[in-house]
Design a protein around this motif. Structure first.
Motif, PDB file in Angstrom:
ATOM      1  N   ILE A 197     -23.689 -23.492  32.454  1.00  0.00           N
ATOM      2  CA  ILE A 197     -24.286 -22.974  33.693  1.00  0.00           C
ATOM      3  C   ILE A 197     -24.948 -24.092  34.479  1.00  0.00           C
ATOM      4  CG2 ILE A 197     -26.138 -21.501  34.598  1.00  0.00           C
ATOM      5  CD1 ILE A 197     -25.514 -19.566  32.270  1.00  0.00           C
ATOM      6  N   LEU A 198     -25.665 -24.959  33.760  1.00  0.00           N
ATOM      7  CA  LEU A 198     -26.322 -26.080  34.426  1.00  0.00           C
ATOM      8  C   LEU A 198     -25.309 -27.004  35.089  1.00  0.00           C
ATOM      9  CD1 LEU A 198     -29.101 -27.010  31.845  1.00  0.00           C
ATOM     10  CD2 LEU A 198     -29.448 -26.101  34.151  1.00  0.00           C
ATOM     11  N   GLU A 199     -24.220 -27.252  34.368  1.00  0.00           N
ATOM     12  CA  GLU A 199     -23.202 -28.147  34.912  1.00  0.00           C
ATOM     13  C   GLU A 199     -22.557 -27.545  36.143  1.00  0.00           C
ATOM     14  OE1 GLU A 199     -19.166 -30.498  33.458  1.00  0.00           O
ATOM     15  OE2 GLU A 199     -20.569 -29.690  31.989  1.00  0.00           O
ATOM     16  N   LEU A 200     -22.272 -26.228  36.073  1.00  0.00           N
ATOM     17  CA  LEU A 200     -21.661 -25.567  37.213  1.00  0.00           C
ATOM     18  C   LEU A 200     -22.634 -25.386  38.370  1.00  0.00           C
ATOM     19  CD1 LEU A 200     -19.607 -22.813  35.367  1.00  0.00           C
ATOM     20  CD2 LEU A 200     -18.726 -24.871  36.453  1.00  0.00           C
ATOM     21  N   SER A 201     -23.945 -25.422  38.051  1.00  0.00           N
ATOM     22  CA  SER A 201     -24.949 -25.206  39.101  1.00  0.00           C
ATOM     23  C   SER A 201     -25.271 -26.486  39.859  1.00  0.00           C
ATOM     24  CB  SER A 201     -26.234 -24.630  38.499  1.00  0.00           C
ATOM     25  OG  SER A 201     -26.872 -25.585  37.685  1.00  0.00           O
ATOM     26  N   SER A 202     -24.653 -27.600  39.495  1.00  0.00           N
ATOM     27  CA  SER A 202     -24.877 -28.844  40.236  1.00  0.00           C
ATOM     28  C   SER A 202     -23.545 -29.545  40.489  1.00  0.00           C
ATOM     29  CB  SER A 202     -25.822 -29.767  39.462  1.00  0.00           C
ATOM     30  OG  SER A 202     -25.295 -30.028  38.165  1.00  0.00           O
ATOM     31  N   PRO A 203     -22.602 -28.834  41.168  1.00  0.00           N
ATOM     32  CA  PRO A 203     -21.295 -29.442  41.401  1.00  0.00           C
ATOM     33  C   PRO A 203     -21.275 -30.317  42.648  1.00  0.00           C
ATOM     34  CG  PRO A 203     -21.297 -27.216  42.256  1.00  0.00           C
ATOM     35  CD  PRO A 203     -22.670 -27.464  41.691  1.00  0.00           C
ATOM     36  N   VAL A 204     -20.627 -31.443  42.523  1.00  0.00           N
ATOM     37  CA  VAL A 204     -20.370 -32.278  43.695  1.00  0.00           C
ATOM     38  C   VAL A 204     -19.018 -31.842  44.242  1.00  0.00           C
ATOM     39  CG1 VAL A 204     -19.886 -34.604  44.517  1.00  0.00           C
ATOM     40  CG2 VAL A 204     -21.735 -34.215  42.876  1.00  0.00           C
ATOM     41  N   ILE A 205     -19.009 -31.332  45.468  1.00  0.00           N
ATOM     42  CA  ILE A 205     -17.792 -30.787  46.069  1.00  0.00           C
ATOM     43  C   ILE A 205     -17.274 -31.745  47.132  1.00  0.00           C
ATOM     44  CG2 ILE A 205     -16.796 -28.830  47.315  1.00  0.00           C
ATOM     45  CD1 ILE A 205     -19.174 -27.163  46.238  1.00  0.00           C
ATOM     46  N   ALA A 206     -16.092 -32.269  46.915  1.00  0.00           N
ATOM     47  CA  ALA A 206     -15.490 -33.206  47.872  1.00  0.00           C
ATOM     48  C   ALA A 206     -14.959 -32.429  49.075  1.00  0.00           C
ATOM     49  CB  ALA A 206     -14.380 -33.996  47.206  1.00  0.00           C
ATOM     50  N   ILE A 207     -15.421 -32.807  50.277  1.00  0.00           N
ATOM     51  CA  ILE A 207     -14.943 -32.183  51.502  1.00  0.00           C
ATOM     52  C   ILE A 207     -13.669 -32.878  51.963  1.00  0.00           C
ATOM     53  CG2 ILE A 207     -15.485 -31.641  53.902  1.00  0.00           C
ATOM     54  CD1 ILE A 207     -17.122 -30.083  51.864  1.00  0.00           C
ATOM     55  N   ARG A 208     -13.713 -34.180  51.908  1.00  0.00           N
ATOM     56  CA  ARG A 208     -12.549 -35.004  52.160  1.00  0.00           C
ATOM     57  C   ARG A 208     -12.775 -36.335  51.457  1.00  0.00           C
ATOM     58  NH1 ARG A 208     -14.020 -35.287  58.546  1.00  0.00           N
ATOM     59  NH2 ARG A 208     -15.203 -37.238  58.540  1.00  0.00           N
ATOM     60  N   ASN A 209     -11.930 -37.293  51.668  1.00  0.00           N
ATOM     61  CA  ASN A 209     -11.989 -38.527  50.883  1.00  0.00           C
ATOM     62  C   ASN A 209     -13.314 -39.269  50.991  1.00  0.00           C
ATOM     63  OD1 ASN A 209      -9.409 -38.117  49.985  1.00  0.00           O
ATOM     64  ND2 ASN A 209      -8.457 -39.354  51.609  1.00  0.00           N
ATOM     65  N   GLN A 247     -32.911 -33.203  35.360  1.00  0.00           N
ATOM     66  CA  GLN A 247     -32.288 -34.346  34.687  1.00  0.00           C
ATOM     67  C   GLN A 247     -30.774 -34.189  34.638  1.00  0.00           C
ATOM     68  OE1 GLN A 247     -33.946 -37.160  33.675  1.00  0.00           O
ATOM     69  NE2 GLN A 247     -31.845 -37.915  33.461  1.00  0.00           N
ATOM     70  N   VAL A 248     -30.305 -32.944  34.409  1.00  0.00           N
ATOM     71  CA  VAL A 248     -28.858 -32.692  34.402  1.00  0.00           C
ATOM     72  C   VAL A 248     -28.262 -32.995  35.768  1.00  0.00           C
ATOM     73  CG1 VAL A 248     -27.080 -30.902  34.190  1.00  0.00           C
ATOM     74  CG2 VAL A 248     -28.947 -30.988  32.547  1.00  0.00           C
ATOM     75  N   ILE A 249     -28.956 -32.557  36.824  1.00  0.00           N
ATOM     76  CA  ILE A 249     -28.491 -32.814  38.189  1.00  0.00           C
ATOM     77  C   ILE A 249     -28.382 -34.313  38.433  1.00  0.00           C
ATOM     78  CG2 ILE A 249     -29.145 -32.678  40.631  1.00  0.00           C
ATOM     79  CD1 ILE A 249     -30.365 -29.912  39.976  1.00  0.00           C
ATOM     80  N   PHE A 250     -29.397 -35.048  38.022  1.00  0.00           N
ATOM     81  CA  PHE A 250     -29.407 -36.497  38.203  1.00  0.00           C
ATOM     82  C   PHE A 250     -28.201 -37.136  37.505  1.00  0.00           C
ATOM     83  CE2 PHE A 250     -30.598 -40.767  36.773  1.00  0.00           C
ATOM     84  CZ  PHE A 250     -30.984 -41.355  37.972  1.00  0.00           C
ATOM     85  N   ASP A 251     -28.007 -36.783  36.238  1.00  0.00           N
ATOM     86  CA  ASP A 251     -26.922 -37.379  35.450  1.00  0.00           C
ATOM     87  C   ASP A 251     -25.551 -36.979  35.982  1.00  0.00           C
ATOM     88  OD1 ASP A 251     -28.837 -38.511  33.823  1.00  0.00           O
ATOM     89  OD2 ASP A 251     -28.727 -36.923  32.307  1.00  0.00           O
ATOM     90  N   LYS A 252     -25.366 -35.680  36.263  1.00  0.00           N
ATOM     91  CA  LYS A 252     -24.067 -35.186  36.699  1.00  0.00           C
ATOM     92  C   LYS A 252     -23.702 -35.696  38.087  1.00  0.00           C
ATOM     93  CE  LYS A 252     -23.042 -32.715  33.093  1.00  0.00           C
ATOM     94  NZ  LYS A 252     -21.878 -33.065  32.237  1.00  0.00           N
ATOM     95  N   THR A 253     -24.685 -35.751  38.967  1.00  0.00           N
ATOM     96  CA  THR A 253     -24.408 -36.205  40.330  1.00  0.00           C
ATOM     97  C   THR A 253     -23.910 -37.642  40.327  1.00  0.00           C
ATOM     98  OG1 THR A 253     -26.073 -34.715  41.258  1.00  0.00           O
ATOM     99  CG2 THR A 253     -25.372 -36.565  42.630  1.00  0.00           C
ATOM    100  N   LEU A 254     -24.587 -38.502  39.584  1.00  0.00           N
ATOM    101  CA  LEU A 254     -24.166 -39.903  39.536  1.00  0.00           C
ATOM    102  C   LEU A 254     -22.777 -40.043  38.923  1.00  0.00           C
ATOM    103  CD1 LEU A 254     -27.102 -40.477  40.363  1.00  0.00           C
ATOM    104  CD2 LEU A 254     -27.106 -42.356  38.733  1.00  0.00           C
ATOM    105  N   GLN A 300     -20.362 -37.742  38.694  1.00  0.00           N
ATOM    106  CA  GLN A 300     -19.337 -37.125  39.527  1.00  0.00           C
ATOM    107  C   GLN A 300     -19.041 -37.964  40.763  1.00  0.00           C
ATOM    108  OE1 GLN A 300     -21.132 -33.191  39.983  1.00  0.00           O
ATOM    109  NE2 GLN A 300     -19.604 -32.298  38.630  1.00  0.00           N
ATOM    110  N   CYS A 301     -20.081 -38.481  41.388  1.00  0.00           N
ATOM    111  CA  CYS A 301     -19.877 -39.319  42.571  1.00  0.00           C
ATOM    112  C   CYS A 301     -19.126 -40.601  42.214  1.00  0.00           C
ATOM    113  CB  CYS A 301     -21.221 -39.662  43.224  1.00  0.00           C
ATOM    114  SG  CYS A 301     -21.947 -38.285  44.145  1.00  0.00           S
ATOM    115  N   ASN A 302     -19.441 -41.132  41.055  1.00  0.00           N
ATOM    116  CA  ASN A 302     -18.748 -42.340  40.605  1.00  0.00           C
ATOM    117  C   ASN A 302     -17.284 -42.029  40.304  1.00  0.00           C
ATOM    118  OD1 ASN A 302     -18.796 -45.169  39.688  1.00  0.00           O
ATOM    119  ND2 ASN A 302     -18.372 -44.285  37.688  1.00  0.00           N
TER     120      ASN A 302
END
Length: 276
Positions: free
Chosen positions: A157-169, A186-193, A195-197
């Motif tokens: 749930i935590l992972e799905l609650s902080s998704p990085v959604i690509a709009i375009r490239n 902390q999950v948001i911090f870790d997952k965001t970095l 996923q963005c990477n």
């Protein structure tokens, strides 16, 4: 004259069918399933219990504790039983105990030469003590497995609650919704970095319009996310900034002046499209 072991061994499937027919199928959980495959699996699990249990009456059998441990472990990890309230399963164990006590009496009634009180007491002791041990072991293992399942579901749930959604490239959004506690932050911090990477995001819009409360911890973590994104080459902007959020940031001494901020996600995307 048949031994009690032989007598019981001939009746394992009878015990299973009798037990299944006695089930209260109005309750939630595995015992009320109408799926034929699940019903057959349930019967086979029960029958395997009997095959293990009657060996306790076999004087030529080795120690059966290992076999029972394997059975208990398997049932405790079974998804159907994990979805069934623990008190219901314990209740079914007690039903099985009553089955055996009744069946021992049937065996005694059919004998021409009645067994000694010592033998009868020994048989009943085997039934009650063994079932109590099984109930205790199952309860402990079921609680452990239920906690594991709960943690796994919470992490999902935590992972799905902080998704990085690509709009375009070249742009993505991170819509945050609901309360954010220390662990989720902390999950948001870790997952965001990560996923963005992974997505090679150049620009990320962090939308806070769905976050009910932004306290000092959340504001501080947002700042850490933005600084962390810089290190991997992602430029972050904020949308959904309400006055109370801005005030919290000011009180913390966090400077968001270098970050583009927008009142809504739509405004942020409109501005981005205008400049790119």
């Amino acid at each position: 004259m048949k031994s009690i072991y032989q007598f019981l061994k001939e009746r394992t499937w009878d015990l299973t069918e009798e037990w299944y027919q006695s089930l209260d199928k109005t309750q939630d959980g595995v015992y009320s399933s109408t799926n034929p495959q699940q019903i057959q699996k349930l019967k086979e699990q029960n029958h395997q219990f009997h095959l293990n249990f009657i060996e306790l009456f076999n004087k030529d059998s080795d120690d059966m504790s290992a076999a029972f441990d394997r059975w208990v472990d398997k049932i405790a990890k079974d998804q159907g039983h994990l979805n069934t309230p623990l008190d219901q399963t314990i209740g079914e164990f007690f039903k099985v105990q009553a089955q055996y006590i009744d069946l021992v009496q049937v065996y005694i009634d059919g004998l021409d030469e009645k067994p000694s009180h010592k033998d009868v007491n020994e048989w009943n002791q085997i039934i009650t003590k063994s079932l109590n041990n099984v109930i205790q072991e199952y309860s402990k293992k079921n609680i452990i497995e239920s906690e594991k399942l709960l943690r796994s579901q919470q992490e999902m749930i935590l992972e799905l609650s902080s998704p990085v959604i690509a709009i375009r490239n070249d742009i993505a959004i991170l819509p945050l919704v609901g309360d954010i506690d220390t662990h989720r932050a902390q999950v948001i911090f870790d997952k965001t970095l990560s996923q963005c990477n992974e997505l090679q995001v150049q620009n990320l819009v962090i939308d806070l319009s769905g976050v009910a409360i932004v306290d000092t911890m959340v504001a501080s973590k947002i700042f850490q996310v933005i600084e962390g994104l810089k290190l991997i080459g992602t430029t972050a902007s904020l949308s959904g900034i309400r006055p109370e959020i801005a005030q919290t940031a000011i009180q913390l001494g966090i400077n968001f002046k270098s970050v583009d901020t927008y009142s809504s996600l739509a405004q942020a995307l409109t501005a981005y499209n205008a400049f790119h």
